[in-house]
Design a protein around this motif. Structure first.
Motif, PDB file in Angstrom:
ATOM      1  N   ARG A 135       1.222  -0.968   0.076  1.00 46.46           N
ATOM      2  CA  ARG A 135      -0.005   0.196  -0.091  1.00 46.46           C
ATOM      3  C   ARG A 135       0.825   1.842   0.168  1.00 46.46           C
ATOM      4  N   SER A 136       1.177   2.028  -1.209  1.00 43.55           N
ATOM      5  CA  SER A 136       2.160   2.877  -1.236  1.00 43.55           C
ATOM      6  C   SER A 136       1.440   3.897  -0.524  1.00 43.55           C
ATOM      7  N   ASP A 137      -0.196   4.461  -0.366  1.00 43.30           N
ATOM      8  CA  ASP A 137      -0.448   5.519   0.278  1.00 43.30           C
ATOM      9  C   ASP A 137       0.248   5.283   2.017  1.00 43.30           C
ATOM     10  N   GLY A 138       0.890   4.325   2.239  1.00 46.45           N
ATOM     11  CA  GLY A 138       0.985   4.781   3.866  1.00 46.45           C
ATOM     12  C   GLY A 138       2.248   3.626   3.577  1.00 46.45           C
ATOM     13  N   LEU A 139       2.857   3.368   2.845  1.00 48.47           N
ATOM     14  CA  LEU A 139       3.820   2.218   2.845  1.00 48.47           C
ATOM     15  C   LEU A 139       4.377   0.830   3.892  1.00 48.47           C
ATOM     16  N   GLU A 140       2.947   0.675   3.471  1.00 46.16           N
ATOM     17  CA  GLU A 140       2.473  -0.430   4.156  1.00 46.16           C
ATOM     18  C   GLU A 140       2.332  -2.116   3.742  1.00 46.16           C
ATOM     19  N   ILE A 141       3.280  -3.664   3.813  1.00 51.24           N
ATOM     20  CA  ILE A 141       3.178  -4.642   3.493  1.00 51.24           C
ATOM     21  C   ILE A 141       1.171  -4.927   4.650  1.00 51.24           C
ATOM     22  N   VAL A 142       0.691  -5.946   3.933  1.00 48.68           N
ATOM     23  CA  VAL A 142      -0.756  -6.094   4.260  1.00 48.68           C
ATOM     24  C   VAL A 142      -0.447  -7.751   3.563  1.00 48.68           C
ATOM     25  N   SER A 143      -1.109  -8.865   4.830  1.00 44.52           N
ATOM     26  CA  SER A 143      -1.051 -10.070   4.911  1.00 44.52           C
ATOM     27  C   SER A 143      -1.538 -10.419   5.133  1.00 44.52           C
ATOM     28  N   GLU A 144      -1.674 -11.935   6.789  1.00 42.78           N
ATOM     29  CA  GLU A 144      -2.052 -11.653   8.008  1.00 42.78           C
ATOM     30  C   GLU A 144      -2.332 -10.371   8.672  1.00 42.78           C
ATOM     31  N   ASN A 145      -1.391  -9.967   8.972  1.00 43.32           N
ATOM     32  CA  ASN A 145      -0.831  -8.976   9.764  1.00 43.32           C
ATOM     33  C   ASN A 145      -0.683  -7.119   8.162  1.00 43.32           C
ATOM     34  N   SER A 146      -0.130  -6.356   8.977  1.00 41.75           N
ATOM     35  CA  SER A 146       0.258  -5.655   8.290  1.00 41.75           C
ATOM     36  C   SER A 146       1.660  -4.821   8.870  1.00 41.75           C
ATOM     37  N   VAL A 147       2.335  -4.355   8.455  1.00 40.24           N
ATOM     38  CA  VAL A 147       3.839  -3.960   9.063  1.00 40.24           C
ATOM     39  C   VAL A 147       4.267  -2.173   8.409  1.00 40.24           C
ATOM     40  N   ARG A 148       4.943  -1.117   8.492  1.00 41.04           N
ATOM     41  CA  ARG A 148       5.252  -0.177   7.545  1.00 41.04           C
ATOM     42  C   ARG A 148       6.281  -0.747   7.568  1.00 41.04           C
ATOM     43  N   LEU A 149       6.780   0.046   6.653  1.00 39.88           N
ATOM     44  CA  LEU A 149       8.387  -0.404   5.883  1.00 39.88           C
ATOM     45  C   LEU A 149       8.447   0.973   6.032  1.00 39.88           C
ATOM     46  N   SER A 150      10.239   1.286   5.265  1.00 37.65           N
ATOM     47  CA  SER A 150      11.188   2.651   5.251  1.00 37.65           C
ATOM     48  C   SER A 150      10.913   3.300   4.304  1.00 37.65           C
ATOM     49  N   ALA A 151      11.351   4.334   3.467  1.00 40.97           N
ATOM     50  CA  ALA A 151      10.705   4.341   2.482  1.00 40.97           C
ATOM     51  C   ALA A 151      12.230   3.798   1.609  1.00 40.97           C
ATOM     52  N   ARG A 152      13.195   3.144   1.974  1.00 39.26           N
ATOM     53  CA  ARG A 152      14.304   2.594   0.693  1.00 39.26           C
ATOM     54  C   ARG A 152      13.174   0.957   0.793  1.00 39.26           C
ATOM     55  N   GLU A 153      13.418   0.026   1.745  1.00 36.82           N
ATOM     56  CA  GLU A 153      12.346  -0.686   1.950  1.00 36.82           C
ATOM     57  C   GLU A 153      11.486  -1.111   0.977  1.00 36.82           C
ATOM     58  N   TYR A 154      10.181  -0.043   1.402  1.00 33.61           N
ATOM     59  CA  TYR A 154       9.416   0.125   0.460  1.00 33.61           C
ATOM     60  C   TYR A 154       9.677  -0.151  -1.212  1.00 33.61           C
ATOM     61  N   GLU A 155      11.181   1.305  -1.899  1.00 36.75           N
ATOM     62  CA  GLU A 155      11.538   0.870  -2.857  1.00 36.75           C
ATOM     63  C   GLU A 155      12.434  -0.095  -3.282  1.00 36.75           C
ATOM     64  N   LEU A 156      12.914  -1.007  -1.946  1.00 35.77           N
ATOM     65  CA  LEU A 156      13.101  -2.663  -3.195  1.00 35.77           C
ATOM     66  C   LEU A 156      12.428  -3.459  -2.818  1.00 35.77           C
ATOM     67  N   LEU A 157      11.608  -3.593  -2.444  1.00 35.40           N
ATOM     68  CA  LEU A 157      10.486  -4.392  -2.411  1.00 35.40           C
ATOM     69  C   LEU A 157       9.725  -4.425  -3.381  1.00 35.40           C
TER      70      LEU A 157
END
Length: 221
Positions: A135-157
């Motif tokens: 989810r780009s709006d909150g820099l999150e990844i979601v499956s059974e749970n959710s967690v926020r990523l840093s901007a660089r982590e998000y870009e890498l994933l």
């Protein structure tokens, strides 16, 4: 913005490369379909300019192979043929636009700008892979749970998801995500470990595998 130019006519290839480089684009230039396919497997581009009639493999063959991998990089087809059937064949193969020869460089630049805007919009969009969503709006990844990523982590994933059909080398990641910064291959390894931990924290079955060729996302059984 990084472009791949695949045009077998040397004078035309050089002219396109010179004009697009002058406009501020980073360009890779090839002269046949086999080299185009190789570059597309090894690199990530914001847009691709493909001549239909090329030796080795035609532009249509290269385009079909690209789309079969799930790669949605915008593609502009160049063709000396202006017949309706050729245009339809290109669009059916997955082209985003076409430009019959001869054309003005002004029109070509307008088409390329349009493709790059589309590419930038797609990059910002939410992505899915396996059992997780980005989810780009909150820099999150979601499956059974959710967690926020840093901007660089998000870009890498995001890079791993968009290039999931082939491994990304640490050198490629470093060049594209840390270009001009003081960072080394150990930095890439560290961020890969961060992402692995975040994927585990949301109970995702997706893993980041490391091979001799680089890093690649794999879905669980």
């Amino acid at each position: 913005m990084k472009l791949l130019i695949a045009e077998d006519t040397k004078d035309m290839n050089r002219a396109l490369t010179a004009v697009l480089t002058h406009e501020g684009y980073e360009t890779d230039s090839v002269f046949d379909g086999i080299e185009a396919e190789k570059h597309l497997q090894e690199n990530r581009y914001d847009a691709v300019i493909l001549d239909i009639m090329m030796p080795g493999k035609t532009g249509l063959e290269v385009l079909r192979g690209l789309r079969e991998t799930g790669d949605d990089t915008p593609v502009l087809l160049l063709t000396a043929k202006a017949e309706i059937d050729d245009r339809v064949a290109g669009l059916d193969a997955g082209a985003d636009d076409y430009l019959p020869k001869p054309f003005s460089l002004k029109e070509l630049l307008a088409r390329v700008r349009s493709l790059c805007r589309r590419s930038a919009k797609n990059s910002a969009a939410d992505l899915r892979f396996g059992d997780f969503q980005m989810r780009s709006d909150g820099l999150e990844i979601v499956s059974e749970n959710s967690v926020r990523l840093s901007a660089r982590e998000y870009e890498l994933l995001q890079a791993l998801v968009q290039n999931s059909s082939h491994p990304l080398t640490p050198q490629w990641i470093l060049e594209h995500l840390w270009s001009g910064e003081e960072a080394g291959l150990d930095t890439v390894s560290l961020y890969i470990s961060y992402l692995r931990g975040k994927l585990r924290s949301i109970a995702s079955s997706v893993t980041i595998e490391e091979t001799s060729e680089g890093y690649q996302l794999k879905t669980g059984a």
